[in-house]
Design a protein around this motif. Structure first.
Motif, PDB file in Angstrom:
ATOM      1  N   HIS A  98       0.816  -1.216   0.000  1.00  0.00           N
ATOM      2  CA  HIS A  98       0.000   0.000   0.000  1.00  0.00           C
ATOM      3  C   HIS A  98       0.852   1.269   0.000  1.00  0.00           C
ATOM      4  O   HIS A  98       0.460   2.275   0.577  1.00  0.00           O
ATOM      5  N   SER A  99       1.978   1.240  -0.654  1.00  0.00           N
ATOM      6  CA  SER A  99       2.899   2.379  -0.606  1.00  0.00           C
ATOM      7  C   SER A  99       2.301   3.637  -1.236  1.00  0.00           C
ATOM      8  O   SER A  99       2.503   4.741  -0.731  1.00  0.00           O
ATOM      9  N   ALA A 100       1.551   3.495  -2.304  1.00  0.00           N
ATOM     10  CA  ALA A 100       0.955   4.677  -2.936  1.00  0.00           C
ATOM     11  C   ALA A 100      -0.103   5.311  -2.034  1.00  0.00           C
ATOM     12  O   ALA A 100      -0.191   6.540  -1.927  1.00  0.00           O
ATOM     13  N   ARG A 101      -0.877   4.492  -1.351  1.00  0.00           N
ATOM     14  CA  ARG A 101      -1.894   5.030  -0.442  1.00  0.00           C
ATOM     15  C   ARG A 101      -1.255   5.722   0.758  1.00  0.00           C
ATOM     16  O   ARG A 101      -1.722   6.770   1.202  1.00  0.00           O
ATOM     17  N   ILE A 102      -0.203   5.124   1.284  1.00  0.00           N
ATOM     18  CA  ILE A 102       0.493   5.736   2.424  1.00  0.00           C
ATOM     19  C   ILE A 102       1.084   7.076   2.022  1.00  0.00           C
ATOM     20  O   ILE A 102       0.984   8.056   2.758  1.00  0.00           O
ATOM     21  N   LEU A 103       1.689   7.139   0.848  1.00  0.00           N
ATOM     22  CA  LEU A 103       2.257   8.400   0.371  1.00  0.00           C
ATOM     23  C   LEU A 103       1.164   9.450   0.190  1.00  0.00           C
ATOM     24  O   LEU A 103       1.367  10.624   0.517  1.00  0.00           O
TER      25      LEU A 103
END
Length: 64
Positions: free
Chosen positions: A7-12
């Motif tokens: 979920h790296s894009a959501r966290i960013l």
């Protein structure tokens, strides 16, 4: 760690939105601090792109 990779894009996106809210509601922040966070977010976006895009193309991601 798997959650961050998945979920790296959501966290960013959440971090970016939180930073925008902090900058808006705390006007006394030094400009240099705001610029440093902005540059860090741009770097985070680059890392996110390198992790998310290869996963969608079935290409092994870069090892950091």
């Amino acid at each position: 760690m798997e959650f961050i990779k998945a979920h790296s894009a959501r966290i960013l996106a959440v971090v970016s939105a939180a930073l925008a809210l902090v900058v808006y509601y705390v006007p006394d922040l030094p400009d240099a601090l705001i610029y440093a966070f902005a540059v860090a977010l741009l770097g985070g976006g680059e890392v996110t792109q390198r992790v998310v895009v290869p996963a969608r193309r079935n290409i092994p991601p870069l090892d950091f």
